[in-house]
Design a protein around this motif. Structure first.
Motif, PDB file in Angstrom:
ATOM      1  N   PRO A  62       0.828  -1.219   0.000  1.00 52.09           N
ATOM      2  CA  PRO A  62       0.000   0.000   0.000  1.00 52.09           C
ATOM      3  C   PRO A  62       0.856   1.261   0.000  1.00 52.09           C
ATOM      4  CG  PRO A  62      -0.791  -1.565   1.637  1.00 52.09           C
ATOM      5  CD  PRO A  62       0.525  -2.080   1.152  1.00 52.09           C
ATOM      6  N   GLY A  63       0.341   2.297  -0.661  1.00 45.91           N
ATOM      7  CA  GLY A  63       1.085   3.540  -0.772  1.00 45.91           C
ATOM      8  C   GLY A  63       1.435   4.151   0.570  1.00 45.91           C
ATOM      9  N   ASP A  64       0.524   4.085   1.552  1.00 50.32           N
ATOM     10  CA  ASP A  64       0.831   4.688   2.846  1.00 50.32           C
ATOM     11  C   ASP A  64       1.871   3.884   3.615  1.00 50.32           C
ATOM     12  OD1 ASP A  64      -1.133   2.761   2.935  1.00 50.32           O
ATOM     13  OD2 ASP A  64      -2.335   3.718   4.491  1.00 50.32           O
ATOM     14  N   LEU A  65       1.952   2.565   3.398  1.00 48.63           N
ATOM     15  CA  LEU A  65       3.019   1.784   4.012  1.00 48.63           C
ATOM     16  C   LEU A  65       4.372   2.201   3.439  1.00 48.63           C
ATOM     17  CD1 LEU A  65       3.042  -2.067   4.588  1.00 48.63           C
ATOM     18  CD2 LEU A  65       5.038  -0.892   3.717  1.00 48.63           C
ATOM     19  N   LEU A  66       4.441   2.362   2.107  1.00 47.44           N
ATOM     20  CA  LEU A  66       5.693   2.750   1.469  1.00 47.44           C
ATOM     21  C   LEU A  66       6.106   4.161   1.854  1.00 47.44           C
ATOM     22  CD1 LEU A  66       5.110   1.261  -2.094  1.00 47.44           C
ATOM     23  CD2 LEU A  66       6.459   0.292  -0.225  1.00 47.44           C
ATOM     24  N   ALA A  67       5.126   5.027   2.145  1.00 46.97           N
ATOM     25  CA  ALA A  67       5.465   6.374   2.590  1.00 46.97           C
ATOM     26  C   ALA A  67       6.152   6.337   3.949  1.00 46.97           C
ATOM     27  CB  ALA A  67       4.208   7.241   2.652  1.00 46.97           C
ATOM     28  N   GLU A  68       5.755   5.388   4.805  1.00 41.99           N
ATOM     29  CA  GLU A  68       6.394   5.221   6.101  1.00 41.99           C
ATOM     30  C   GLU A  68       7.757   4.543   5.986  1.00 41.99           C
ATOM     31  OE1 GLU A  68       3.826   2.956   8.547  1.00 41.99           O
ATOM     32  OE2 GLU A  68       2.144   4.367   8.453  1.00 41.99           O
ATOM     33  N   VAL A  96       7.307  -4.284   3.333  1.00 43.77           N
ATOM     34  CA  VAL A  96       6.499  -5.217   2.560  1.00 43.77           C
ATOM     35  C   VAL A  96       5.162  -5.390   3.270  1.00 43.77           C
ATOM     36  CG1 VAL A  96       8.506  -6.398   1.618  1.00 43.77           C
ATOM     37  CG2 VAL A  96       7.458  -7.237   3.729  1.00 43.77           C
ATOM     38  N   PHE A  97       4.147  -5.748   2.490  1.00 43.71           N
ATOM     39  CA  PHE A  97       2.792  -5.861   3.028  1.00 43.71           C
ATOM     40  C   PHE A  97       2.659  -7.126   3.873  1.00 43.71           C
ATOM     41  CE2 PHE A  97      -1.881  -6.698   2.272  1.00 43.71           C
ATOM     42  CZ  PHE A  97      -2.306  -5.714   3.130  1.00 43.71           C
ATOM     43  N   THR A  98       2.845  -8.269   3.257  1.00 45.24           N
ATOM     44  CA  THR A  98       2.943  -9.539   3.988  1.00 45.24           C
ATOM     45  C   THR A  98       4.127 -10.307   3.406  1.00 45.24           C
ATOM     46  OG1 THR A  98       1.419 -10.657   2.452  1.00 45.24           O
ATOM     47  CG2 THR A  98       0.474  -9.676   4.453  1.00 45.24           C
ATOM     48  N   HIS A  99       4.654 -11.226   4.180  1.00 42.67           N
ATOM     49  CA  HIS A  99       5.774 -12.030   3.726  1.00 42.67           C
ATOM     50  C   HIS A  99       5.717 -13.381   4.436  1.00 42.67           C
ATOM     51  CE1 HIS A  99       8.287 -11.573   7.432  1.00 42.67           C
ATOM     52  NE2 HIS A  99       7.603 -10.433   7.554  1.00 42.67           N
ATOM     53  N   GLY A 115       2.768 -16.117   2.152  1.00 49.91           N
ATOM     54  CA  GLY A 115       1.941 -15.803   3.304  1.00 49.91           C
ATOM     55  C   GLY A 115       0.967 -14.688   2.990  1.00 49.91           C
ATOM     56  N   ASP A 116      -0.308 -14.888   3.363  1.00 46.48           N
ATOM     57  CA  ASP A 116      -1.352 -13.904   3.096  1.00 46.48           C
ATOM     58  C   ASP A 116      -2.223 -13.730   4.341  1.00 46.48           C
ATOM     59  OD1 ASP A 116      -1.119 -12.856   0.502  1.00 46.48           O
ATOM     60  OD2 ASP A 116      -1.964 -14.667  -0.384  1.00 46.48           O
ATOM     61  N   GLN A 117      -2.853 -12.577   4.377  1.00 48.94           N
ATOM     62  CA  GLN A 117      -3.865 -12.365   5.405  1.00 48.94           C
ATOM     63  C   GLN A 117      -5.035 -13.318   5.168  1.00 48.94           C
ATOM     64  OE1 GLN A 117      -5.885  -8.723   4.905  1.00 48.94           O
ATOM     65  NE2 GLN A 117      -7.226  -8.980   6.660  1.00 48.94           N
ATOM     66  N   GLY A 118      -5.639 -13.802   6.233  1.00 48.50           N
ATOM     67  CA  GLY A 118      -6.823 -14.652   6.126  1.00 48.50           C
ATOM     68  C   GLY A 118      -7.829 -14.305   7.203  1.00 48.50           C
ATOM     69  N   GLU A 119      -9.093 -14.470   6.904  1.00 49.98           N
ATOM     70  CA  GLU A 119     -10.153 -14.120   7.858  1.00 49.98           C
ATOM     71  C   GLU A 119     -10.919 -15.379   8.249  1.00 49.98           C
ATOM     72  OE1 GLU A 119     -12.638 -10.948   6.569  1.00 49.98           O
ATOM     73  OE2 GLU A 119     -10.969  -9.731   5.820  1.00 49.98           O
ATOM     74  N   GLU A 147      -7.788  -4.058   6.324  1.00 48.97           N
ATOM     75  CA  GLU A 147      -7.762  -5.109   7.342  1.00 48.97           C
ATOM     76  C   GLU A 147      -6.408  -5.216   8.024  1.00 48.97           C
ATOM     77  OE1 GLU A 147     -10.226  -6.876   8.467  1.00 48.97           O
ATOM     78  OE2 GLU A 147     -11.711  -6.048   7.095  1.00 48.97           O
ATOM     79  N   MET A 148      -5.379  -4.658   7.390  1.00 45.84           N
ATOM     80  CA  MET A 148      -4.039  -4.705   7.952  1.00 45.84           C
ATOM     81  C   MET A 148      -3.632  -3.360   8.546  1.00 45.84           C
ATOM     82  SD  MET A 148      -2.956  -7.826   7.363  1.00 45.84           S
ATOM     83  CE  MET A 148      -1.186  -7.776   7.330  1.00 45.84           C
ATOM     84  N   GLY A 149      -4.596  -2.444   8.677  1.00 44.94           N
ATOM     85  CA  GLY A 149      -4.313  -1.173   9.318  1.00 44.94           C
ATOM     86  C   GLY A 149      -3.852  -0.077   8.379  1.00 44.94           C
ATOM     87  N   PHE A 150      -3.972  -0.269   7.067  1.00 43.70           N
ATOM     88  CA  PHE A 150      -3.588   0.757   6.107  1.00 43.70           C
ATOM     89  C   PHE A 150      -4.823   1.236   5.354  1.00 43.70           C
ATOM     90  CE2 PHE A 150       0.111  -1.962   6.746  1.00 43.70           C
ATOM     91  CZ  PHE A 150       1.057  -1.022   7.117  1.00 43.70           C
TER      92      PHE A 150
END
Length: 756
Positions: A254-260, A265-268, A309-313, A731-734
């Motif tokens: 996500p763009g806001d993650l990369l700005a920080e 990386v998003f998930t790994h 690895g991915d987010q899962g609900e 869902e990941m806070g971004f």
């Protein structure tokens, strides 16, 4: 159907090996190898109605180079980098708006040959550039346009890699390079000849920690060739390619993650392990009356494993652990067939694993006759080819947990639900037949005609049920015709129209249901049919040399129209999920211009391309994460909307200056204009911004055959991206739904090279 395929192969002729880049003044032929029966004979460039660009060993193999994509995209305007996996070692490329990339989910449209062996993998037509031994490339030739002689799936053109042998490479060589992010590369080569036998062996090993977090890479490759040449008319060669790679491409974020954190990386993890072993043979003989016969064959074995690895609900329900399927809650079933219960905490991630094993074989024959027809010079080329491949694919998913770094740890509990598991076997037969003839109507006017017949049988068998079962047959007859006129000494004008087709791959046929999007490269869920893509290219251009051959120039205009084009539509709940679909008509049109030369101690080049890739058929596309989508999660694509991921303008400029007899310094600029994100096929939101990168290099000869080298890539540390996609980040806070694959920051490489 199998019997008809064999009959077709035996009764028809021709996978064409045409053609040639030659000095229009000196008539020294340089051959573009097309198809699988590659050779040295061809058609002089001043008779050829097509555009062709050639890069030599030095241009492709700067010290510290890891993959062939680096040399191609840094020099050629028509070639642009695409980095959907977020790893420079896993970059793909686009040629005139068509893709050759390692990621399933990219609609491939460029064919790549290694000394006549097709290296596009049968399962998804992907090109794993990391497995190609770039250090052993003697010459790379790029021919653009949907010419039928290149075979199926060559809508944008072909990249032909001619490899080193013991007659072309003599002596010992080596390089050791080190640089940013613990980069280390070691290469060693040896070549020579003993009478009639030439031998070459090259080895390379590389590693780095990756410039992004949690992104290490390891890569080893070997290439060997033995060539027997008793005389100028006869030769027989055998080559072996072996490679193993362990690469981590953690993809867009996500763009806001990369700005920080630009390295975040998003998930790994998102790791790909590959092992390749390929054996190829080739032979030729001259039989008189201007005829040359060639034969070639290959065997390829590829194993590919991914871990992602991915987010899962998940949530607790009456039966234990459940997941949401549509509007309903479905129980999670374990590998033992029982509902999963008794977990202390609800899992919040999944760990996906895939396994792909492909065994492929190919054989081709070619006959070329250079003579006269009705008193006019004539070059006739005939051939035949047959390719076969078997693939076994499997994927599975385990429950996982996210840690503080968004890394996924598997809980070791396999999910048994059919939605999370795939088992698939595929088999493909592709037979090709073509004919090409170049007739010199006058000493300065040359007519070329080509015709190719392609027949493909694809069989898919589901190993866990029958949803993926399918038998698919495709047949196409593709023509081509063109004129080349030698308007003056060193100047050629040409015009041509050519047709080609792209056969849907087993991966695409297994992921073509919009109701069941697939997670690439992890799952296939449905098997409705797809039509093959039909492509027609109109092209006209000019090329030549000035100032006694010191300056080379080229200019071309083209338009490629596709019918039933196939693209990957990002429509799933997780980044990278979606489905393939025929989307009607698309178009790539534009201009290319190249200029290069030498002036005293300076050698220089400038290469520009304008490529406008657009949809020509209005359609509605699912894009649920696009903020401009309607209440159904759809966007309306209009005629003329640009296809995502393809820049409109590309410009490459560079120069090397011999400051002293031992010191050479160089500078380069690579410019790429904006491109739209995948998931914004309607061009409703802002595109990814364009960028210009500046690189510096230096080489100093300290001893005879020994030199020091250094280079700085992205000198001004420009922040940029070559790929973007819309996804769900909240869902990941971004908050930013724009996922981007960030380009590498400033990078230093230095080392020592030797050649004796």
């Amino acid at each position: 159907m199998m019997r008809r395929t064999h009959t077709l192969c035996l009764l028809t002729t021709a996978l064409l090996t045409q053609a040639a880049l030659a000095d229009p003044v000196a008539r020294t032929e340089e051959v573009i190898v097309i198809g699988t029966a590659g050779g040295r004979e061809g058609v002089p460039l001043d008779r050829l109605p097509a555009s062709g660009r050639s890069l030599d060993d030095a241009e492709m193999n700067r010290p510290g180079t890891v993959t062939a994509t680096e040399g191609l995209q840094r020099r050629l305007g028509a070639v642009a980098a695409i980095d959907s996996l977020g790893n420079p070692w896993q970059q793909g490329l686009t040629l005139r708006g068509f893709t050759a990339a390692p990621a399933l989910g990219e609609p491939q449209g460029v064919v790549v040959y290694q000394d006549g062996m097709r290296v596009n993998e049968a399962f998804g037509d992907v090109v794993q550039w990391d497995l190609l031994p770039v250090f052993a490339i003697r010459q790379a030739q790029v021919v653009a346009g949907s010419n039928p002689v290149f075979g199926p799936n060559s809508l944008g053109g072909a990249v032909i890699l001619s490899m080193k042998d013991g007659f072309a490479y003599q002596g010992l060589g080596g390089d050791i390079s080190a640089g940013s992010d613990d980069f280390l590369s070691i290469t060693a080569e040896a070549g020579g000849s003993d009478g009639d036998v030439g031998y070459y062996l090259g080895l390379s090993k590389g590693r780095d920690d990756g410039w992004r977090d949690f992104s290490p890479n390891r890569l080893s490759r070997a290439y060997g060739d033995v060539l027997y040449r008793p005389d100028a008319a006869t030769e027989f060669g055998v080559s072996l390619t072996a490679a193993t790679s362990d690469l981590t491409g953690n993809g867009a974020a996500p763009g806001d993650l990369l700005a920080e954190n630009r390295r975040g990386v998003f998930t790994h993890p998102d790791a790909t392990d590959s092992d390749l072993l390929a054996l190829a043979f080739r032979g030729k003989t001259e039989v008189g009356d201007g005829w040359t016969l060639r034969a070639a064959g290959y065997w390829r074995h590829l194993k590919r494993r991914t871990a992602n690895g991915d987010q899962g609900e998940f949530e607790e329900c009456g039966t234990g652990l459940c997941f949401e399927e549509g509007d309903d809650l479905e129980p999670v079933i374990g590998a033992d067939g029982r509902p999963v219960t008794g977990l202390e905490d609800e899992p919040d991630a999944v760990f996906n694993r895939t396994r792909t094993r492909t065994d492929g074989q190919g054989i081709s024959l070619q006959a070329r006759q250079a003579g006269a027809l009705g008193g006019m010079d004539n070059i006739l080329i005939l051939g035949a080819s047959l390719e076969h491949a078997r693939t076994r694919y499997g994927s599975g998913t385990e429950l996982g947990e996210l840690d503080a770094t968004r890394g996924v740890e598997s809980l070791g509990i396999a999910i048994g639900n059919e939605e999370f598991n795939v088992g698939l076997k595929t088999r493909s037969w592709i037979a090709g037949a073509s004919l090409s003839d170049t007739l010199s109507l006058t000493p300065d006017l040359h007519l070329t005609g080509a015709l190719r017949l392609t027949h493909a049988d694809l069989r898919l068998r589901d190993q866990l049920g029958d949803d993926l079962d399918g038998d698919h047959t495709y047949t196409a007859l593709n023509p081509g015709v063109g004129l080349a006129w030698n308007a003056g000494v060193g100047t050629t004008l040409y015009a041509a129209v050519n047709e080609s087709n792209r056969i849907p791959t087993p991966a695409e046929l297994s992921c073509a249901d919009p109701e069941k999007p697939c997670r690439f490269p992890n799952a296939f869920l449905a098997d409705p049919p797809l039509d093959d893509v039909r492509s027609r290219t109109w092209e006209m251009g000019a090329r030549g040399r000035l100032s006694g051959g010191v300056v080379e120039w080229s200019l071309s205009a083209f338009r490629t129209d596709n019918r039933d084009d196939i693209i990957f539509i990002s429509a799933g709940p997780i980044v990278g999920t979606g489905y393939f679909d025929n989307v009607g008509r698309t178009r790539r049109q534009g201009l290319e211009a190249g200029l290069s030369g030498e002036a005293g101690a300076v050698s220089w080049f400038a290469d520009y391309a304008l490529v406008r890739a657009s949809f020509r058929t209005p359609l509605s596309i699912q894009a649920p994460d696009n903020p401009e989508a309607n209440e159904k999660g759809e966007i309306a694509v209009h005629r003329g909307d640009r296809i995502p991921g393809i820049p409109l303008h590309s410009l490459k400029i560079g120069a090397d200056v011999a400051v002293t007899d031992g010191l050479i310094v160089g500078a380069e600029m690579q410019y790429s204009s904006s491109r739209y994100l995948r998931g914004d096929e309607a061009n409703l939101t802002d595109p990814i911004g364009g960028f210009a990168l500046f690189n510096l290099s230096a080489r100093y000869q300290v001893l005879d055959g020994v030199s020091l080298h250094a280079r700085v890539d992205n000198l001004f540390d420009r922040r940029y991206a070559t790929f973007g996609i819309y996804g769900e980040a909240d869902e990941m806070g971004f908050e930013d739904a724009r996922f981007l694959s960030p380009g590498a920051p400033r990078r230093f490489v230095g080392g020592l090279s030797a050649r004796f």
